[in-house]
Design a protein around this motif. Structure first.
Motif, PDB file in Angstrom:
ATOM      1  N   THR A 160       0.838  -1.206   0.000  1.00 18.65           N
ATOM      2  CA  THR A 160       0.000   0.000   0.000  1.00 18.65           C
ATOM      3  C   THR A 160       0.869   1.251   0.000  1.00 18.65           C
ATOM      4  O   THR A 160       0.602   2.218  -0.730  1.00 18.65           O
ATOM      5  CB  THR A 160      -0.932   0.003   1.217  1.00 18.65           C
ATOM      6  N   VAL A 161       1.917   1.244   0.830  1.00 21.41           N
ATOM      7  CA  VAL A 161       2.829   2.376   0.870  1.00 21.41           C
ATOM      8  C   VAL A 161       3.471   2.571  -0.502  1.00 21.41           C
ATOM      9  O   VAL A 161       3.620   3.703  -0.981  1.00 21.41           O
ATOM     10  CB  VAL A 161       3.914   2.161   1.947  1.00 21.41           C
ATOM     11  N   SER A 162       3.842   1.468  -1.139  1.00 28.74           N
ATOM     12  CA  SER A 162       4.465   1.534  -2.458  1.00 28.74           C
ATOM     13  C   SER A 162       3.533   2.165  -3.488  1.00 28.74           C
ATOM     14  O   SER A 162       3.959   2.978  -4.313  1.00 28.74           O
ATOM     15  CB  SER A 162       4.868   0.131  -2.907  1.00 28.74           C
ATOM     16  N   ALA A 163       2.258   1.796  -3.445  1.00 30.50           N
ATOM     17  CA  ALA A 163       1.296   2.324  -4.414  1.00 30.50           C
ATOM     18  C   ALA A 163       1.145   3.833  -4.288  1.00 30.50           C
ATOM     19  O   ALA A 163       0.793   4.514  -5.256  1.00 30.50           O
ATOM     20  CB  ALA A 163      -0.054   1.643  -4.228  1.00 30.50           C
ATOM     21  N   LEU A 164       1.411   4.362  -3.099  1.00 33.27           N
ATOM     22  CA  LEU A 164       1.246   5.795  -2.853  1.00 33.27           C
ATOM     23  C   LEU A 164       2.558   6.569  -2.967  1.00 33.27           C
ATOM     24  O   LEU A 164       2.585   7.773  -2.721  1.00 33.27           O
ATOM     25  CB  LEU A 164       0.647   6.018  -1.465  1.00 33.27           C
ATOM     26  N   SER A 165       3.643   5.875  -3.301  1.00 32.15           N
ATOM     27  CA  SER A 165       4.924   6.558  -3.474  1.00 32.15           C
ATOM     28  C   SER A 165       4.856   7.479  -4.685  1.00 32.15           C
ATOM     29  O   SER A 165       4.485   7.064  -5.782  1.00 32.15           O
ATOM     30  CB  SER A 165       6.038   5.526  -3.665  1.00 32.15           C
ATOM     31  N   LEU A 213      -5.861  11.646  -2.276  1.00 26.46           N
ATOM     32  CA  LEU A 213      -4.712  10.756  -2.119  1.00 26.46           C
ATOM     33  C   LEU A 213      -5.010   9.376  -2.690  1.00 26.46           C
ATOM     34  O   LEU A 213      -4.156   8.759  -3.332  1.00 26.46           O
ATOM     35  CB  LEU A 213      -4.331  10.644  -0.644  1.00 26.46           C
ATOM     36  N   ALA A 214      -6.222   8.877  -2.472  1.00 26.31           N
ATOM     37  CA  ALA A 214      -6.602   7.577  -3.032  1.00 26.31           C
ATOM     38  C   ALA A 214      -6.532   7.614  -4.554  1.00 26.31           C
ATOM     39  O   ALA A 214      -6.027   6.682  -5.201  1.00 26.31           O
ATOM     40  CB  ALA A 214      -8.006   7.194  -2.579  1.00 26.31           C
ATOM     41  N   GLY A 242      -4.108   5.530  -7.229  1.00 27.42           N
ATOM     42  CA  GLY A 242      -4.834   4.595  -8.067  1.00 27.42           C
ATOM     43  C   GLY A 242      -5.486   3.472  -7.294  1.00 27.42           C
ATOM     44  O   GLY A 242      -5.752   2.395  -7.826  1.00 27.42           O
ATOM     45  N   GLY A 243      -5.776   3.729  -6.013  1.00 23.73           N
ATOM     46  CA  GLY A 243      -6.340   2.681  -5.162  1.00 23.73           C
ATOM     47  C   GLY A 243      -7.768   2.935  -4.761  1.00 23.73           C
ATOM     48  O   GLY A 243      -8.401   3.899  -5.193  1.00 23.73           O
ATOM     49  N   ASP A 244      -8.259   2.066  -3.885  1.00 22.73           N
ATOM     50  CA  ASP A 244      -9.632   2.131  -3.398  1.00 22.73           C
ATOM     51  C   ASP A 244      -9.711   3.030  -2.173  1.00 22.73           C
ATOM     52  O   ASP A 244      -8.875   2.930  -1.260  1.00 22.73           O
ATOM     53  CB  ASP A 244     -10.117   0.718  -3.060  1.00 22.73           C
ATOM     54  N   GLY A 287     -11.898   3.082   0.273  1.00 21.85           N
ATOM     55  CA  GLY A 287     -12.152   2.335   1.499  1.00 21.85           C
ATOM     56  C   GLY A 287     -10.902   1.678   2.044  1.00 21.85           C
ATOM     57  O   GLY A 287     -10.662   1.667   3.262  1.00 21.85           O
ATOM     58  N   SER A 288     -10.078   1.134   1.162  1.00 16.74           N
ATOM     59  CA  SER A 288      -8.832   0.502   1.585  1.00 16.74           C
ATOM     60  C   SER A 288      -7.883   1.520   2.202  1.00 16.74           C
ATOM     61  O   SER A 288      -7.244   1.254   3.226  1.00 16.74           O
ATOM     62  CB  SER A 288      -8.160  -0.183   0.394  1.00 16.74           C
ATOM     63  N   LEU A 289      -7.791   2.705   1.588  1.00 20.32           N
ATOM     64  CA  LEU A 289      -6.922   3.753   2.115  1.00 20.32           C
ATOM     65  C   LEU A 289      -7.376   4.169   3.513  1.00 20.32           C
ATOM     66  O   LEU A 289      -6.557   4.366   4.416  1.00 20.32           O
ATOM     67  CB  LEU A 289      -6.922   4.956   1.180  1.00 20.32           C
ATOM     68  N   GLN A 290      -8.677   4.303   3.707  1.00 17.27           N
ATOM     69  CA  GLN A 290      -9.205   4.708   5.005  1.00 17.27           C
ATOM     70  C   GLN A 290      -8.842   3.711   6.101  1.00 17.27           C
ATOM     71  O   GLN A 290      -8.709   4.078   7.264  1.00 17.27           O
ATOM     72  CB  GLN A 290     -10.721   4.888   4.920  1.00 17.27           C
ATOM     73  N   GLN A 291      -8.671   2.448   5.728  1.00 20.07           N
ATOM     74  CA  GLN A 291      -8.312   1.413   6.705  1.00 20.07           C
ATOM     75  C   GLN A 291      -6.819   1.417   7.025  1.00 20.07           C
ATOM     76  O   GLN A 291      -6.406   0.841   8.035  1.00 20.07           O
ATOM     77  CB  GLN A 291      -8.713   0.038   6.179  1.00 20.07           C
ATOM     78  N   HIS A 292      -6.027   2.045   6.169  1.00 17.54           N
ATOM     79  CA  HIS A 292      -4.577   1.969   6.326  1.00 17.54           C
ATOM     80  C   HIS A 292      -3.925   3.340   6.519  1.00 17.54           C
ATOM     81  O   HIS A 292      -2.795   3.566   6.076  1.00 17.54           O
ATOM     82  CB  HIS A 292      -3.952   1.274   5.119  1.00 17.54           C
ATOM     83  N   CYS A 293      -4.636   4.243   7.135  1.00 17.14           N
ATOM     84  CA  CYS A 293      -4.059   5.558   7.366  1.00 17.14           C
ATOM     85  C   CYS A 293      -4.270   5.989   8.812  1.00 17.14           C
ATOM     86  O   CYS A 293      -5.119   5.452   9.518  1.00 17.14           O
ATOM     87  CB  CYS A 293      -4.653   6.596   6.417  1.00 17.14           C
ATOM     88  N   ALA A 294      -3.464   6.936   9.231  1.00 16.15           N
ATOM     89  CA  ALA A 294      -3.624   7.567  10.542  1.00 16.15           C
ATOM     90  C   ALA A 294      -3.968   9.030  10.306  1.00 16.15           C
ATOM     91  O   ALA A 294      -3.449   9.657   9.371  1.00 16.15           O
ATOM     92  CB  ALA A 294      -2.344   7.451  11.360  1.00 16.15           C
ATOM     93  N   VAL A 295      -4.840   9.572  11.125  1.00 18.01           N
ATOM     94  CA  VAL A 295      -5.272  10.961  10.983  1.00 18.01           C
ATOM     95  C   VAL A 295      -4.909  11.728  12.247  1.00 18.01           C
ATOM     96  O   VAL A 295      -5.185  11.276  13.365  1.00 18.01           O
ATOM     97  CB  VAL A 295      -6.793  11.047  10.747  1.00 18.01           C
TER      98      VAL A 295
END
Length: 430
Positions: A17-22, A73-74, A78-80, A82-90
């Protein structure tokens, strides 16, 4: 000022996931522009490294701003959503300040205390400034974060250790295959990470060879490293045939090494510090492959010396920054109070002119100076004290001042909503 910070890192998400957002610098700037164009964000900066992507935004509404930042950011990754919301800190406001300073200090890094993050923090600010999306609020946050990072690097034991992903990777190589002295290290890439890998290997007595798609960049990398050489990209297979250790960190979007490339070579260790990956995971079945996941797992068991002192330094800096910010936030109330007083004085002097038209210019001017001096003296103490008391989070002294002097809410709001005003705030995130 209300700062919203959305973080996706090795702490919150799998490396895939981190890689996809690089993001590259161009992609980072594009994301800054996109987020700044939304309805509830007026400042934005993006920090993207090999183990984190974070969006720092000044917002006027918490929930609406969060929705806009997360969606942007999602889309960038190029991601989902809902998936991003599960893997982030706010983080919001004071929490965002604390997190930003910890990041700049290297205390939130995969290798705690590493110094490269400070340069990456500077780069994030520079890109935001170039994009025109960083204003007074984020500039103050990043500049202070850079100062905090410098203090940790120069004043604490953890900073003096010179830790990095590269040194951590070489520690694994040393533990499993002996030291680097006398060994042949091939560095693939020519960016800052590759430069650090080459310099560190040479400092440990290794013979360094660098290869990059742009040969001139590889030559530039090795120019200041004694004994290091650069070879053209077309000669990389020959270089592999003579290497003991390979370090790959190119920033390419696809793989640059696979099992076939390494078959029959004397290579015993491959270090892949790229995001996305440079090396085919299948290589791990042939020899020792050291990846960011390897280093993340290793970091979970480390407790480097000096981390306590570094965290205390950061905590002190956070408290000082927040106290200064709270003091600045009473400025709109003080400005509104003095503006009201000036209006009252002006009205009374005008009334005096009507009642005593025979007053000469000299007498009228002296009366005006006297009245203004009296008002200034009466207001001086409460306005100075309210700024001193502003550091107290339990009492809203600015609100008390507004109530005591019956200040017009619209006049205060006008000052607070002015561009760059430190008094701007967002709705309560709760």
């Amino acid at each position: 000022m209300s700062i919203l910070l959305l973080s996706v890192s090795h702490h919150t998400a799998p490396m895939s996931t981190v890689s996809a957002l690089s993001l590259t610098a161009d992609e980072t700037m594009k994301l800054c522009h996109g987020i700044a164009a939304t309805d509830h964000v007026d400042e934005v900066a993006v920090l993207s490294t090999c183990n984190r992507t974070e969006v720092y935004a000044r917002v006027d509404r918490f929930h609406a701003g969060l929705d806009e930042v997360t969606a942007a950011l999602a889309a960038a990754g190029g991601g989902d959503l809902g998936s991003l919301q599960q893997h982030c800190a706010v983080y919001f406001d004071e929490g965002a300040v604390a997190h930003a300073f910890a990041v700049a200090a290297g205390l939130d890094s995969m290798v705690v205390g590493e110094s490269q993050i400070l340069g990456q923090f500077r780069t994030a600010l520079a890109i935001g400034q170039q994009a025109g999306t960083v204003g007074t609020s984020l500039n103050a946050l990043f500049q202070q974060g850079i100062r905090v990072g410098k203090r940790v690097q120069t004043e604490t034991e953890i900073g003096a250790a010179g830790r990095s992903l590269v040194t951590s990777a070489y520690e694994v190589v040393t533990e499993t295959g002996g030291g680097l002295e006398g060994r042949r290290v091939l560095v693939i890439g020519a960016g800052s990470m590759a430069s650090l890998a080459a310099r560190t290997a040479a400092a440990h007595g290794a013979r360094v060879v660098a290869v990059n798609r742009t040969h001139e960049r590889a030559r530039h990398l090795t120019a200041s490293i004694e004994g290091a050489t650069a070879v053209p990209w077309s000669h990389r297979r020959a270089a592999l045939a003579e290497a003991d250790v390979v370090v790959a960190c190119t920033g390419a979007k696809g793989l640059v090494l696979d099992a076939a490339d390494l078959a029959g070579t004397p290579v015993t260790h491959v270090v892949d510090l790229a995001l996305p990956r440079d090396v085919d995971p299948a290589v791990d079945s042939m020899l020792q492959l050291i990846t960011l996941e390897t280093l993340a797992a290793r970091a979970d068991h480390e407790d480097p010396a000096g981390v306590g002192a570094a965290r205390q330094l950061v905590a002190t800096e956070v408290a000082d920054f927040l106290a200064s910010r709270r003091a600045a936030q009473v400025a709109p109330t003080v400005v509104a109070l003095r503006s009201m007083a000036s209006d009252v004085v002006g009205a009374e002097l005008q009334r005096l002119d009507g009642r005593l038209p025979e007053l000469g210019e000299a007498e009228r001017a002296e009366i005006a100076r006297t009245v203004r001096r009296v008002v200034d003296k009466l207001l001086h103490h409460p306005t100075v004290r309210v700024q001193e008391f502003a550091a107290d989070q339990q009492v809203d002294y600015a609100a008390a001042l507004r109530d005591l002097f019956a200040l017009d809410p619209q006049s205060v709001a006008a000052v607070m909503s002015a561009p760059g005003s430190p008094g701007r705030s967002a709705e309560d995130p709760q």
